[in-house]
Design an enzyme around this catalytic site. Structure first.
Site, mmCIF file in Angstrom:
data_model
loop_
_atom_site.group_PDB
_atom_site.id
_atom_site.type_symbol
_atom_site.label_atom_id
_atom_site.label_comp_id
_atom_site.label_asym_id
_atom_site.label_seq_id
_atom_site.Cartn_x
_atom_site.Cartn_y
_atom_site.Cartn_z
ATOM 1 N N HIS A 85 -17.737 16.683 12.691
ATOM 2 C CA HIS A 85 -16.959 17.845 12.238
ATOM 3 C C HIS A 85 -15.531 17.782 12.767
ATOM 4 O O HIS A 85 -14.631 18.414 12.227
ATOM 5 C CB HIS A 85 -17.575 19.147 12.771
ATOM 6 C CG HIS A 85 -18.934 19.434 12.256
ATOM 7 N ND1 HIS A 85 -19.194 19.658 10.918
ATOM 8 C CD2 HIS A 85 -20.129 19.563 12.880
ATOM 9 C CE1 HIS A 85 -20.486 19.907 10.753
ATOM 10 N NE2 HIS A 85 -21.076 19.846 11.927
ATOM 11 N N HIS A 112 -11.418 20.143 21.412
ATOM 12 C CA HIS A 112 -11.519 19.565 20.066
ATOM 13 C C HIS A 112 -10.366 20.110 19.239
ATOM 14 O O HIS A 112 -9.672 21.027 19.670
ATOM 15 C CB HIS A 112 -12.871 19.911 19.428
ATOM 16 C CG HIS A 112 -13.064 21.378 19.256
ATOM 17 N ND1 HIS A 112 -13.672 22.158 20.213
ATOM 18 C CD2 HIS A 112 -12.678 22.222 18.271
ATOM 19 C CE1 HIS A 112 -13.668 23.418 19.810
ATOM 20 N NE2 HIS A 112 -13.064 23.495 18.642
ATOM 21 N N HIS A 114 -8.555 21.034 15.210
ATOM 22 C CA HIS A 114 -8.684 21.384 13.796
ATOM 23 C C HIS A 114 -7.374 20.978 13.142
ATOM 24 O O HIS A 114 -6.308 21.313 13.645
ATOM 25 C CB HIS A 114 -8.906 22.889 13.638
ATOM 26 C CG HIS A 114 -10.119 23.398 14.363
ATOM 27 N ND1 HIS A 114 -11.366 23.458 13.777
ATOM 28 C CD2 HIS A 114 -10.278 23.851 15.630
ATOM 29 C CE1 HIS A 114 -12.246 23.938 14.655
ATOM 30 N NE2 HIS A 114 -11.606 24.182 15.797
ATOM 31 N N HIS A 137 -8.567 23.492 20.596
ATOM 32 C CA HIS A 137 -9.365 24.477 21.330
ATOM 33 C C HIS A 137 -9.918 23.841 22.598
ATOM 34 O O HIS A 137 -10.598 22.827 22.532
ATOM 35 C CB HIS A 137 -10.538 24.974 20.468
ATOM 36 C CG HIS A 137 -10.080 25.807 19.310
ATOM 37 N ND1 HIS A 137 -10.845 26.001 18.178
ATOM 38 C CD2 HIS A 137 -8.936 26.511 19.124
ATOM 39 C CE1 HIS A 137 -10.180 26.789 17.352
ATOM 40 N NE2 HIS A 137 -9.022 27.113 17.887
ATOM 41 N N THR A 220 -15.291 29.378 15.756
ATOM 42 C CA THR A 220 -14.873 29.179 14.370
ATOM 43 C C THR A 220 -15.750 28.166 13.654
ATOM 44 O O THR A 220 -15.400 27.679 12.601
ATOM 45 C CB THR A 220 -13.394 28.737 14.313
ATOM 46 O OG1 THR A 220 -13.267 27.506 15.026
ATOM 47 C CG2 THR A 220 -12.493 29.792 14.925
ATOM 48 N N THR A 221 -16.882 27.830 14.257
ATOM 49 C CA THR A 221 -17.868 26.996 13.574
ATOM 50 C C THR A 221 -19.207 27.691 13.734
ATOM 51 O O THR A 221 -19.386 28.459 14.672
ATOM 52 C CB THR A 221 -17.985 25.599 14.221
ATOM 53 O OG1 THR A 221 -18.247 25.750 15.622
ATOM 54 C CG2 THR A 221 -16.717 24.789 14.029
#
Ligand code: NAG
Ligand code: ZN
Length: 300
Positions: A85, A112, A114, A137, A220-221
């Site tokens: 992801h 991680h 985005h 994040h 947010t996942t």
């Protein structure tokens, strides 16, 4: 990789049938953001992240004092992985954060990112509708907990700091080891060891991390119960474009890894900096969201 209940190690992306909007196609039956509520009930909650931050509706909050970071300059060896992801860097727990009206000291687990496509819009949070090219994040848990799953049982057990990346013309050399490693982890499950990295290489100077936003948010996942932040860090276009060489499990380019903004549902966003008028010109803006969290892309 995440341990399943039976003790087997199962890659997280096989565990959960969720995906980003960019992965939804006619012949690919993953569940995009509109369907995350069916994958994990919390994703249809009323305090979801990310959100659009409307600067004229911000309220200053004097309790939002500067963060105090420990271990941000420390160099460490960290595993960088394509988790299907996103790209995730595991962090040593000697990295700590307190202050900023956090209820306790928190220790780092992982970071991680985005991002968009080839340096295009890719952040999760937006400011007055503007999407930044990338958002990082850093996931922390309260010091007293041994694992993310333990921290999740506490509504303030997890703190995620979010940082925006903005494009600059000059290359950020400190970012190079990270960017150069991406070509070794293009496929999900691939990982590589980064030697001699520090969080300082990836975050803005600490003296600038005094202006930030904060609201009650979520992951947010899926499972969607996170805590987040946003700050600006310079990054050149080539570095941003390097993320597009990563691949989703389908083999397609890992791009547009951001959840659409979610309704505020009456939540207030607070600002640390006193003068709200300075928000848009602040070189560094950070938002912290605190709530219980379950990050699928955390190897806890
Ligand atoms: C990356 O992952 C793919 C697919 O799982 C695998 O075939 C390949 O050997 C891995 N490459 C490295 C460098 O580990
Ligand atoms: Zn995230």
């Amino acid at each position: 990789r995440q341990k399943s209940g039976s003790g087997h190690v199962v890659p997280v992306w096989l565990h959960y049938n969720w995906c980003y909007q960019s992965q939804v196609t006619c012949n690919h039956t993953c569940s995009g953001p509109d369907e995350w509520g069916a994958v994990a009930q919390d994703c249809s909650g009323r305090a979801q992240s990310p959100v659009n931050i409307v600067t004229r509706r911000l309220l200053p909050d004097e309790r939002l004092t500067p963060f105090h970071f420990t271990g941000y300059q420390e160099t460490f060896h960290g595993r960088l992985a394509n988790n299907g992801h996103s790209v995730q860097l595991d962090l040593p727990q000697s990295i700590r954060v307190k202050g900023g009206n956090l209820v306790a000291q928190y220790k780092a687990l992982q970071l991680h990112l985005h991002w968009g496509k080839d340096g295009g819009p890719g952040s999760e949070h937006t400011i007055d509708g503007e999407q930044f090219p990338m958002e990082m994040h850093i996931v922390h848990i309260k010091e007293e907990y041994a694992s993310l799953s333990q921290a999740l049982k506490d509504s303030a057990g997890v703190a995620v700091l979010g940082f925006f990346f903005q494009v600059s013309k000059s290359a950020n050399k400190k970012f190079d080891p990270f960017i150069n490693a991406l070509k070794h982890i293009t496929r999900p499950t691939n990982s590589t060891l980064l030697t001699a990295v520090s969080l300082e290489m990836l975050t803005p100077p600490q003296k600038n991390m005094t202006k930030y936003f904060r609201y009650d948010g979520s992951l947010t996942t899926p499972n969607c119960t996170e805590a987040v932040v946003c700050c600006k860090k310079n990054c050149d276009c080539a570095a941003l474009a390097a993320f597009s060489q990563l691949q989703f499990p389908s083999g397609e380019a890992m791009v547009k890894t951001s959840r659409p903004v979610q309704p505020l549902n009456g939540r207030q966003v607070y600002y640390s900096g006193g003068h709200v008028a300075l928000v848009s010109s602040a070189a560094l803006i950070m938002s912290v969201l605190l709530s219980s969290a379950l990050s699928l892309h955390t190897a806890a």
